[in-house]
Design a protein around this motif. Structure first.
Motif, PDB file in Angstrom:
ATOM      1  N   VAL A 295     -28.441 -20.756 -30.341  1.00 49.03           N
ATOM      2  CA  VAL A 295     -27.452 -21.428 -29.504  1.00 49.03           C
ATOM      3  C   VAL A 295     -26.072 -20.931 -29.911  1.00 49.03           C
ATOM      4  O   VAL A 295     -25.867 -20.472 -31.034  1.00 49.03           O
ATOM      5  N   ILE A 296     -25.131 -21.035 -28.997  1.00 42.26           N
ATOM      6  CA  ILE A 296     -23.753 -20.647 -29.272  1.00 42.26           C
ATOM      7  C   ILE A 296     -22.927 -21.911 -29.468  1.00 42.26           C
ATOM      8  O   ILE A 296     -22.992 -22.830 -28.642  1.00 42.26           O
ATOM      9  N   LEU A 297     -22.180 -21.951 -30.560  1.00 47.38           N
ATOM     10  CA  LEU A 297     -21.265 -23.064 -30.778  1.00 47.38           C
ATOM     11  C   LEU A 297     -20.123 -22.927 -29.793  1.00 47.38           C
ATOM     12  O   LEU A 297     -19.445 -21.899 -29.757  1.00 47.38           O
ATOM     13  N   ARG A 298     -19.915 -23.927 -28.970  1.00 47.62           N
ATOM     14  CA  ARG A 298     -18.904 -23.869 -27.912  1.00 47.62           C
ATOM     15  C   ARG A 298     -17.635 -24.629 -28.257  1.00 47.62           C
ATOM     16  O   ARG A 298     -16.558 -24.285 -27.792  1.00 47.62           O
TER      17      ARG A 298
ATOM     18  N   THR B 242     -28.782 -24.101 -38.211  1.00 47.45           N
ATOM     19  CA  THR B 242     -28.512 -23.180 -39.318  1.00 47.45           C
ATOM     20  C   THR B 242     -27.690 -22.007 -38.802  1.00 47.45           C
ATOM     21  O   THR B 242     -27.987 -21.461 -37.750  1.00 47.45           O
ATOM     22  N   MET B 243     -26.662 -21.661 -39.571  1.00 48.78           N
ATOM     23  CA  MET B 243     -25.829 -20.510 -39.264  1.00 48.78           C
ATOM     24  C   MET B 243     -25.721 -19.651 -40.511  1.00 48.78           C
ATOM     25  O   MET B 243     -25.756 -20.178 -41.626  1.00 48.78           O
TER      26      MET B 243
ATOM     27  N   LEU C 135     -24.817 -21.960 -43.714  1.00 51.29           N
ATOM     28  CA  LEU C 135     -24.507 -23.366 -43.503  1.00 51.29           C
ATOM     29  C   LEU C 135     -25.643 -23.990 -42.716  1.00 51.29           C
ATOM     30  O   LEU C 135     -26.011 -23.498 -41.652  1.00 51.29           O
ATOM     31  N   ARG C 136     -26.201 -25.053 -43.283  1.00 52.78           N
ATOM     32  CA  ARG C 136     -27.219 -25.828 -42.574  1.00 52.78           C
ATOM     33  C   ARG C 136     -26.629 -27.205 -42.280  1.00 52.78           C
ATOM     34  O   ARG C 136     -26.025 -27.827 -43.145  1.00 52.78           O
ATOM     35  N   VAL C 137     -26.808 -27.628 -41.044  1.00 54.06           N
ATOM     36  CA  VAL C 137     -26.267 -28.900 -40.577  1.00 54.06           C
ATOM     37  C   VAL C 137     -27.418 -29.728 -40.031  1.00 54.06           C
ATOM     38  O   VAL C 137     -28.268 -29.210 -39.311  1.00 54.06           O
TER      39      VAL C 137
ATOM     40  N   LEU D  44     -23.015 -18.020 -33.596  1.00 55.56           N
ATOM     41  CA  LEU D  44     -24.414 -18.121 -33.191  1.00 55.56           C
ATOM     42  C   LEU D  44     -25.171 -18.881 -34.269  1.00 55.56           C
ATOM     43  O   LEU D  44     -25.122 -18.520 -35.444  1.00 55.56           O
ATOM     44  N   GLY D  45     -25.851 -19.941 -33.859  1.00 57.90           N
ATOM     45  CA  GLY D  45     -26.650 -20.722 -34.788  1.00 57.90           C
ATOM     46  C   GLY D  45     -28.070 -20.846 -34.275  1.00 57.90           C
ATOM     47  O   GLY D  45     -28.370 -20.473 -33.132  1.00 57.90           O
TER      48      GLY D  45
END
Length: 188
Positions: free
Chosen positions: A44-47, A79-80, A89-91, A27-28
């Motif tokens: 959002v969910i990383l799929r 961000t997660m 972790l920030r992307v 979850l991010g």
């Protein structure tokens, strides 16, 4: 292997793991620029994660506000935080709505029936309930649900990894330069 390469490998593995089962990075929180110019953040969910393409995949309803926002300003942040490991972790990168019907169909097939059902309603996410009372409870067929399915790729260009688990915090930043990640340790 230097510390930076080990950390980069670790965080890329964490992204892969997050799409295979529930982890702290599954979850991010996606940040976009709203149509009014203000900030918008939502879960959002990383799929899926494609390491070679440096791309994180998420799904959303094609009528949701974030799709219009990403079309207008494709630069986004994600961000997660893994509470168990004490790692953030920030992307940042560029979001692209995937138009390729074959790629969308491959992603759609991996969704469980209860996840596909999220796209069955013709109602627009965020619509006032009083405006849609007549449509409440209506659903559509699988083809219409697929039409509302937006597959979004976040093409990563910057990673900011912060380890908060120990007595001394450790932070690394990685930038994509000429197709390769270059990192350096920075002040937490």
């Amino acid at each position: 292997m230097g510390a930076g390469k080990e950390i980069l490998e670790y965080l890329l593995s964490c992204l892969e793991d997050a799409t295979k089962g529930r982890t702290g990075f599954t979850l991010g929180f996606l940040g976009t620029v709203g149509l009014d110019g203000g900030p918008r953040v939502r879960a959002v969910i990383l799929r899926a994660f494609d390491r070679a393409a440096r791309r994180i995949m998420i799904a959303t309803n094609s009528s949701s506000g974030k799709v219009s926002e990403m079309d207008r300003v494709p630069q986004v942040a994600l961000t997660m935080y893994d509470d168990h490991r004490g790692v953030q972790l920030r992307v940042t990168g560029t979001a692209r709505i995937i138009e390729d019907s074959d790629e969308r169909a491959r992603a759609w097939r991996h969704f469980a029936p209860h996840s596909r059902h999220l796209y069955a309603s013709p109602l627009i996410p965020g619509s006032p309930l009083m405006d849609v009372e007549d449509l409440a409870g209506e659903t559509s067929d699988e083809a219409a649900a697929f039409d509302r399915f937006a597959w979004v790729g976040l093409e990563m260009d910057h990673l900011d990894w912060l380890d908060l688990s120990g007595n001394g915090q450790v932070r690394w930043e990685f930038d994509l330069v000429n197709g390769a990640w270059h990192g350096q340790e920075v002040v937490p």
